[in-house]
Design a protein around this motif. Structure first.
Motif, PDB file in Angstrom:
ATOM      1  N   GLY A 191     -23.698 -28.995 -19.875  1.00 11.30           N
ATOM      2  CA  GLY A 191     -23.932 -28.355 -18.585  1.00 11.30           C
ATOM      3  C   GLY A 191     -25.404 -28.069 -18.372  1.00 11.30           C
ATOM      4  O   GLY A 191     -26.174 -27.920 -19.334  1.00 11.30           O
ATOM      5  N   GLY A 213     -21.804 -24.363 -27.825  1.00 13.80           N
ATOM      6  CA  GLY A 213     -22.744 -23.311 -27.441  1.00 13.80           C
ATOM      7  C   GLY A 213     -24.200 -23.629 -27.717  1.00 13.80           C
ATOM      8  O   GLY A 213     -25.077 -22.885 -27.270  1.00 13.80           O
ATOM      9  N   THR A 219     -15.841 -31.213 -30.804  1.00 13.64           N
ATOM     10  CA  THR A 219     -16.435 -30.888 -29.501  1.00 13.64           C
ATOM     11  C   THR A 219     -17.960 -30.948 -29.556  1.00 13.64           C
ATOM     12  O   THR A 219     -18.639 -30.223 -28.835  1.00 13.64           O
ATOM     13  CB  THR A 219     -15.982 -29.497 -29.031  1.00 13.64           C
ATOM     14  N   THR A 234     -26.790 -27.455 -22.165  1.00 10.56           N
ATOM     15  CA  THR A 234     -25.967 -26.682 -23.096  1.00 10.56           C
ATOM     16  C   THR A 234     -24.615 -27.338 -23.308  1.00 10.56           C
ATOM     17  O   THR A 234     -23.990 -27.816 -22.348  1.00 10.56           O
ATOM     18  CB  THR A 234     -25.746 -25.250 -22.558  1.00 10.56           C
ATOM     19  N   ASN A 235     -24.175 -27.364 -24.558  1.00 10.51           N
ATOM     20  CA  ASN A 235     -22.814 -27.788 -24.859  1.00 10.51           C
ATOM     21  C   ASN A 235     -21.886 -26.634 -24.492  1.00 10.51           C
ATOM     22  O   ASN A 235     -21.897 -25.580 -25.133  1.00 10.51           O
ATOM     23  CB  ASN A 235     -22.680 -28.142 -26.341  1.00 10.51           C
ATOM     24  N   THR A 236     -21.075 -26.833 -23.449  1.00  8.95           N
ATOM     25  CA  THR A 236     -20.249 -25.741 -22.911  1.00  8.95           C
ATOM     26  C   THR A 236     -18.983 -25.480 -23.714  1.00  8.95           C
ATOM     27  O   THR A 236     -18.215 -24.578 -23.371  1.00  8.95           O
ATOM     28  CB  THR A 236     -19.871 -26.059 -21.459  1.00  8.95           C
ATOM     29  N   GLN A 287     -16.425 -24.044 -26.414  1.00  6.93           N
ATOM     30  CA  GLN A 287     -16.352 -22.719 -27.032  1.00  6.93           C
ATOM     31  C   GLN A 287     -15.701 -22.745 -28.402  1.00  6.93           C
ATOM     32  O   GLN A 287     -15.637 -21.722 -29.076  1.00  6.93           O
ATOM     33  CB  GLN A 287     -15.595 -21.756 -26.101  1.00  6.93           C
ATOM     34  N   PHE A 324     -27.848 -25.572 -27.380  1.00 10.37           N
ATOM     35  CA  PHE A 324     -28.560 -26.029 -26.196  1.00 10.37           C
ATOM     36  C   PHE A 324     -29.894 -26.635 -26.578  1.00 10.37           C
ATOM     37  O   PHE A 324     -30.401 -26.433 -27.694  1.00 10.37           O
ATOM     38  CB  PHE A 324     -28.777 -24.877 -25.197  1.00 10.37           C
ATOM     39  N   SER A 345     -28.400 -25.617 -16.789  1.00 14.43           N
ATOM     40  CA  SER A 345     -28.638 -24.221 -16.407  1.00 14.43           C
ATOM     41  C   SER A 345     -30.127 -23.913 -16.532  1.00 14.43           C
ATOM     42  O   SER A 345     -30.910 -24.709 -17.065  1.00 14.43           O
ATOM     43  CB  SER A 345     -27.823 -23.263 -17.286  1.00 14.43           C
ATOM     44  N   THR A 373     -18.937 -31.189 -23.692  1.00 11.52           N
ATOM     45  CA  THR A 373     -19.443 -31.424 -22.337  1.00 11.52           C
ATOM     46  C   THR A 373     -20.760 -30.687 -22.148  1.00 11.52           C
ATOM     47  O   THR A 373     -20.870 -29.497 -22.484  1.00 11.52           O
ATOM     48  CB  THR A 373     -18.432 -30.953 -21.278  1.00 11.52           C
TER      49      THR A 373
END
Length: 415
Positions: free
Chosen positions: A153, A225, A194, A177-179, A181, A227, A155, A151
């Motif tokens: 996000g 994580g 992911t 950013t790929n949120t 983890q 971006f 920022s 997903t």
């Protein structure tokens, strides 16, 4: 005698034909020289085989005059077809200078189409009397579905300058950013990676804020994580009112369920530098040291701040006072020497204050306002000064004589 009637008649006829042809020539030129069409965006991206794709077309009048009867027409090519032929032509009517109009078309992608690139033509004209001009656009055809579950996000939205002034140009940048983890996720006993895909990111302008950069198109995937930083150049209209405005950021992700629409704020504030006299604006006998408070009331720092004074028959030193960079709400006191060309002149004189400064890379010049500079003639009290000097000198002489007499009398008594 020669007969001039026939040549004169031909000349008049040619002139009438020329005058009649001028509007036709001008009308034909206006369509191609004052209008521009662009493919703003399309959704989904890429267009899906066997489904509809929505296409947004923007037409802009970049001339100094109004286009009086603007129309566009779409002519799709295989594998595209229009949802209805009745929707092919869109008439916008009058389009003022430096304004844009946007229209949405709906195209169907043929079931037998292959993944690749499809084309369609957009025809446009300034009026019914103008000829159609044509521009061809390409859009991608394929599938937008990926099994990845990362997903994206938004920022770190940063504007440069931080706060725009009317007429400013600058940029808006942000981080996608790929949120996720971890590298995998389990959903209903099914394991998915992911990774996240940013297939495209489009910043939409408004009537008063123009986005001058092309949409971003992703070339790969983002791991957990990871971006990507994206920057768009924008231009704010000269007639923009103060306030906070929001631009639509449309991102196409892994699939339809991973698409995003964000609101990106742009702040506009016309307040800038103020110059306030801190002592009376009075020249005595043609001279004075004037003091001013220079304040930055803009919400962000300004650079290359310069103050200049102008008044008839009055010279200022320095002619231009360079203040430099000023933080928001910073106050700086400057002193400028003023001298009238005629020291005996009296009465009011108009004083105009100018400022130059930069907001980001944008140069601004502003007339702060007019004040009244008063010229006064003051009599120098020369006689009183000389009398005071003589009086003080007389007192000194009297005291010295008294001390001398007193000392002489003491010597006589000692003998």
């Amino acid at each position: 005698m020669m007969n001039y009637k026939k040549p004169i008649g031909i000349l008049v006829l040619l002139m009438l034909l020329f005058v009649t042809a001028v509007p036709i020539i001008a009308g034909a030129a206006s369509s191609s020289s004052t209008l521009r069409v662009d493919l703003l965006r399309y959704d989904p991206y890429p267009a899906e085989i066997g489904s509809y794709v929505d296409v947004w077309i923007k037409i802009e009048n970049f001339a100094s005059g109004t286009a009086e009867d603007v129309s566009i027409k779409i002519e799709p090519e295989y594998p595209f077809s229009l949802d209805s032929e009745n929707n092919a032509i869109k008439n916008f009517g009058n389009l003022p200078p430096e304004r844009t109009a946007i229209h949405e078309y709906r195209l169907y992608v043929d079931d037998g189409a292959k993944a690749g690139t499809g084309s369609f033509d957009i025809l446009y004209r300034a009026s019914d009397e103008s000829s159609w001009q044509k521009t061809t656009f390409d859009i991608k055809v394929g599938s937008t579905t990926f099994d990845s579950k990362g997903t994206v996000g938004l920022s770190n939205v940063i504007s440069s300058p931080e706060v725009f002034m009317p007429g400013d140009e600058g940029s808006v940048s942000f981080t996608l950013t790929n949120t996720a983890q971890q590298s995998t996720i389990t959903i209903d006993d099914q394991i998915y990676d992911t990774y996240a895909r940013v297939q495209s990111a489009t910043l939409m302008g408004t009537d008063m804020i123009t986005v001058t950069s092309q949409p971003y198109e992703g070339k790969g995937v983002l791991g957990p994580g990871d971006f990507v930083q994206v920057t768009y150049n924008i231009k704010v209209s000269d007639s923009m009112d103060d306030g906070t405005y929001f631009l639509d950021l449309v991102m196409i992700g892994n699939s339809h369920s991973f698409n995003n629409n964000w609101m990106v704020p742009v702040v506009v504030d016309s307040s800038a530098v103020r110059v306030i006299p801190s002592v009376p604006l009075v020249l005595e006998n043609g001279k004075a040291d004037l003091e001013f408070d220079v304040a930055n009331i803009h919400p962000n720092a300004l650079s290359s701040v310069l103050v200049k004074l102008e008044a008839d028959d009055v010279e200022f030193l320095p002619q231009e006072y360079f203040v430099g960079s000023m933080d928001p709400d910073e106050l700086f006191t400057i002193e400028i020497e003023a001298q009238a060309e005629d020291p005996d002149k009296t009465g009011p004189v108009n004083l105009t204050i100018y400022t130059d400064y930069r907001n980001g890379l944008n140069e601004h010049e502003e007339v702060i306002g007019s004040h009244v500079l008063t010229l006064e003639h003051v009599e120098e009290d020369g006689n009183n000064t000389a009398l005071a000097i003589l009086l003080i000198g007389g007192i000194i002489v009297a005291v010295a004589y008294y001390m001398y007499r007193k000392k002489g009398l003491r010597i006589s008594m000692d003998r």
